[in-house]
Design a protein around this motif. Structure first.
Motif, PDB file in Angstrom:
ATOM      1  N   PHE A  53      10.787  -5.097   6.106  1.00 58.08           N
ATOM      2  CA  PHE A  53      10.552  -3.862   5.354  1.00 58.08           C
ATOM      3  C   PHE A  53       9.073  -3.735   4.982  1.00 58.08           C
ATOM      4  O   PHE A  53       8.462  -2.685   5.176  1.00 58.08           O
ATOM      5  N   LEU A  54       8.510  -4.807   4.437  1.00 55.62           N
ATOM      6  CA  LEU A  54       7.113  -4.761   3.995  1.00 55.62           C
ATOM      7  C   LEU A  54       6.147  -4.614   5.165  1.00 55.62           C
ATOM      8  O   LEU A  54       5.140  -3.901   5.064  1.00 55.62           O
ATOM      9  N   ALA A  55       6.414  -5.272   6.274  1.00 52.94           N
ATOM     10  CA  ALA A  55       5.553  -5.139   7.456  1.00 52.94           C
ATOM     11  C   ALA A  55       5.528  -3.682   7.920  1.00 52.94           C
ATOM     12  O   ALA A  55       4.450  -3.128   8.220  1.00 52.94           O
ATOM     13  N   ALA A  56       6.691  -3.032   7.967  1.00 50.62           N
ATOM     14  CA  ALA A  56       6.756  -1.633   8.377  1.00 50.62           C
ATOM     15  C   ALA A  56       6.069  -0.730   7.350  1.00 50.62           C
ATOM     16  O   ALA A  56       5.356   0.219   7.705  1.00 50.62           O
ATOM     17  N   LYS A  57       6.276  -1.041   6.066  1.00 52.49           N
ATOM     18  CA  LYS A  57       5.659  -0.258   4.991  1.00 52.49           C
ATOM     19  C   LYS A  57       4.145  -0.256   5.131  1.00 52.49           C
ATOM     20  O   LYS A  57       3.510   0.802   5.136  1.00 52.49           O
ATOM     21  N   TRP A  58       3.564  -1.449   5.241  1.00 47.13           N
ATOM     22  CA  TRP A  58       2.105  -1.531   5.270  1.00 47.13           C
ATOM     23  C   TRP A  58       1.517  -1.116   6.612  1.00 47.13           C
ATOM     24  O   TRP A  58       0.337  -0.783   6.686  1.00 47.13           O
ATOM     25  N   ALA A  59       2.311  -1.065   7.658  1.00 43.36           N
ATOM     26  CA  ALA A  59       1.839  -0.495   8.925  1.00 43.36           C
ATOM     27  C   ALA A  59       1.715   1.028   8.786  1.00 43.36           C
ATOM     28  O   ALA A  59       0.806   1.636   9.352  1.00 43.36           O
ATOM     29  N   ALA A  60       2.627   1.642   8.026  1.00 42.34           N
ATOM     30  CA  ALA A  60       2.620   3.096   7.832  1.00 42.34           C
ATOM     31  C   ALA A  60       1.692   3.520   6.702  1.00 42.34           C
ATOM     32  O   ALA A  60       1.080   4.592   6.767  1.00 42.34           O
ATOM     33  N   GLU A  61       1.588   2.725   5.644  1.00 42.81           N
ATOM     34  CA  GLU A  61       0.791   3.061   4.469  1.00 42.81           C
ATOM     35  C   GLU A  61      -0.544   2.321   4.562  1.00 42.81           C
ATOM     36  O   GLU A  61      -0.733   1.246   4.001  1.00 42.81           O
ATOM     37  N   ARG A  62      -1.472   2.924   5.259  1.00 46.21           N
ATOM     38  CA  ARG A  62      -2.773   2.303   5.534  1.00 46.21           C
ATOM     39  C   ARG A  62      -3.664   2.344   4.295  1.00 46.21           C
ATOM     40  O   ARG A  62      -3.569   3.259   3.478  1.00 46.21           O
ATOM     41  N   ASP A  63      -4.543   1.359   4.179  1.00 44.97           N
ATOM     42  CA  ASP A  63      -5.497   1.274   3.065  1.00 44.97           C
ATOM     43  C   ASP A  63      -4.811   1.300   1.702  1.00 44.97           C
ATOM     44  O   ASP A  63      -5.328   1.829   0.718  1.00 44.97           O
ATOM     45  N   TYR A  64      -3.637   0.697   1.651  1.00 42.38           N
ATOM     46  CA  TYR A  64      -2.792   0.610   0.456  1.00 42.38           C
ATOM     47  C   TYR A  64      -3.510  -0.141  -0.661  1.00 42.38           C
ATOM     48  O   TYR A  64      -4.026  -1.240  -0.455  1.00 42.38           O
ATOM     49  N   VAL A  65      -3.562   0.461  -1.853  1.00 39.36           N
ATOM     50  CA  VAL A  65      -4.082  -0.186  -3.063  1.00 39.36           C
ATOM     51  C   VAL A  65      -3.145   0.181  -4.213  1.00 39.36           C
ATOM     52  O   VAL A  65      -2.875   1.358  -4.451  1.00 39.36           O
ATOM     53  N   LEU A  66      -2.675  -0.844  -4.931  1.00 42.47           N
ATOM     54  CA  LEU A  66      -1.616  -0.702  -5.932  1.00 42.47           C
ATOM     55  C   LEU A  66      -2.078  -1.099  -7.321  1.00 42.47           C
ATOM     56  O   LEU A  66      -2.840  -2.057  -7.488  1.00 42.47           O
ATOM     57  N   ARG A  67      -1.556  -0.383  -8.313  1.00 41.45           N
ATOM     58  CA  ARG A  67      -1.725  -0.756  -9.725  1.00 41.45           C
ATOM     59  C   ARG A  67      -0.350  -0.747 -10.375  1.00 41.45           C
ATOM     60  O   ARG A  67       0.421   0.205 -10.192  1.00 41.45           O
ATOM     61  N   LYS A  68      -0.001  -1.816 -11.113  1.00 38.95           N
ATOM     62  CA  LYS A  68       1.258  -1.903 -11.857  1.00 38.95           C
ATOM     63  C   LYS A  68       0.937  -2.115 -13.327  1.00 38.95           C
ATOM     64  O   LYS A  68      -0.006  -2.824 -13.662  1.00 38.95           O
ATOM     65  N   GLU A  69       1.754  -1.518 -14.191  1.00 40.60           N
ATOM     66  CA  GLU A  69       1.616  -1.685 -15.638  1.00 40.60           C
ATOM     67  C   GLU A  69       2.979  -2.001 -16.235  1.00 40.60           C
ATOM     68  O   GLU A  69       3.987  -1.404 -15.842  1.00 40.60           O
ATOM     69  N   LEU A  70       2.993  -2.910 -17.194  1.00 37.95           N
ATOM     70  CA  LEU A  70       4.228  -3.253 -17.906  1.00 37.95           C
ATOM     71  C   LEU A  70       4.748  -2.026 -18.637  1.00 37.95           C
ATOM     72  O   LEU A  70       4.003  -1.342 -19.340  1.00 37.95           O
ATOM     73  N   PHE A  71       6.036  -1.746 -18.476  1.00 35.04           N
ATOM     74  CA  PHE A  71       6.676  -0.618 -19.134  1.00 35.04           C
ATOM     75  C   PHE A  71       7.607  -1.116 -20.235  1.00 35.04           C
ATOM     76  O   PHE A  71       7.587  -0.626 -21.346  1.00 35.04           O
ATOM     77  N   ALA A  72       8.430  -2.133 -19.904  1.00 40.35           N
ATOM     78  CA  ALA A  72       9.366  -2.728 -20.868  1.00 40.35           C
ATOM     79  C   ALA A  72       9.791  -4.091 -20.339  1.00 40.35           C
ATOM     80  O   ALA A  72       9.615  -4.390 -19.158  1.00 40.35           O
ATOM     81  N   PHE A  73      10.358  -4.912 -21.229  1.00 38.35           N
ATOM     82  CA  PHE A  73      10.826  -6.229 -20.800  1.00 38.35           C
ATOM     83  C   PHE A  73      11.905  -6.719 -21.750  1.00 38.35           C
ATOM     84  O   PHE A  73      12.051  -6.233 -22.868  1.00 38.35           O
ATOM     85  N   GLY A  74      12.669  -7.686 -21.296  1.00 41.44           N
ATOM     86  CA  GLY A  74      13.684  -8.351 -22.099  1.00 41.44           C
ATOM     87  C   GLY A  74      14.169  -9.554 -21.336  1.00 41.44           C
ATOM     88  O   GLY A  74      14.072  -9.584 -20.113  1.00 41.44           O
ATOM     89  N   ASP A  75      14.639 -10.549 -22.000  1.00 43.08           N
ATOM     90  CA  ASP A  75      15.121 -11.803 -21.422  1.00 43.08           C
ATOM     91  C   ASP A  75      14.658 -12.055 -19.982  1.00 43.08           C
ATOM     92  O   ASP A  75      13.619 -12.630 -19.755  1.00 43.08           O
ATOM     93  N   ASN A  76      15.454 -11.616 -18.992  1.00 43.52           N
ATOM     94  CA  ASN A  76      15.116 -11.894 -17.586  1.00 43.52           C
ATOM     95  C   ASN A  76      14.815 -10.607 -16.811  1.00 43.52           C
ATOM     96  O   ASN A  76      14.932 -10.577 -15.597  1.00 43.52           O
ATOM     97  N   ARG A  77      14.403  -9.560 -17.515  1.00 41.38           N
ATOM     98  CA  ARG A  77      14.132  -8.279 -16.869  1.00 41.38           C
ATOM     99  C   ARG A  77      12.767  -7.743 -17.262  1.00 41.38           C
ATOM    100  O   ARG A  77      12.324  -7.929 -18.389  1.00 41.38           O
ATOM    101  N   ILE A  78      12.164  -7.061 -16.303  1.00 46.35           N
ATOM    102  CA  ILE A  78      10.883  -6.399 -16.531  1.00 46.35           C
ATOM    103  C   ILE A  78      10.947  -5.038 -15.854  1.00 46.35           C
ATOM    104  O   ILE A  78      11.441  -4.922 -14.728  1.00 46.35           O
TER     105      ILE A  78
END
Length: 150
Positions: free
Chosen positions: A58-83
């Motif tokens: 899945f990821l190989a196909a994703k990044w073959a199609a989505e060229r020059d990919y740059v990502l930013r993630k931010e914490l939204f919420a969390f609890g015990d074993n979930r984020i």
């Protein structure tokens, strides 16, 4: 840095998010897939993926199609074993059209800190090159990642 395992605190959840961001920005399907349990279950938009081999494909196909990919993630919420995270990333398609994808992810972790479940919802917005946020040389909260961090 110690191995990040549940239950999460705000600090360890934040670390987990930034390590995931750095890992995904490597665009290395094999390396990214190692952060998930061997039987990890994903919903990525309308795709359903299970297990390391499917995640890598899945990821190989994703990044073959989505060229020059740059990502930013931010914490939204969390609890015990979930984020939960909010994210945005930029990429261009084969025709050269730039997009920004906005979305949310919900992660559930196994006791060892590997991700057992990932649910992602996202929306793509076409953008002009001059509207890009992530340009060449932009440091997207770079963090050093190693095998024990995830």
């Amino acid at each position: 840095m110690a191995h990040l395992i549940p239950p999460f605190t705000r600090a360890t959840a934040q670390q987990k998010v930034k390590i995931a961001q750095a890992l995904w920005n490597t665009k290395d399907p094999v390396r990214v897939a190692r952060a998930y349990t061997p039987d990890s279950v994903w919903r990525n938009r309308d795709s359903f993926v299970q297990g390391t081999a499917e995640i890598e494909r899945f990821l190989a196909a994703k990044w073959a199609a989505e060229r020059d990919y740059v990502l930013r993630k931010e914490l939204f919420a969390f609890g015990d074993n979930r984020i939960a995270v909010q994210f945005w990333y930029e990429w261009r398609n084969a025709a050269g059209q730039w997009h920004r994808t906005y979305g949310l992810e919900h992660w559930t972790f196994a006791a060892d800190g590997a991700m057992a479940k990932r649910q992602m919802s996202g929306n793509d917005v076409p953008i002009a090159p001059e509207e890009r946020w992530f340009n060449e040389g932009v440091d997207v909260d770079a963090v050093e990642i190693g095998p024990s961090h995830w």
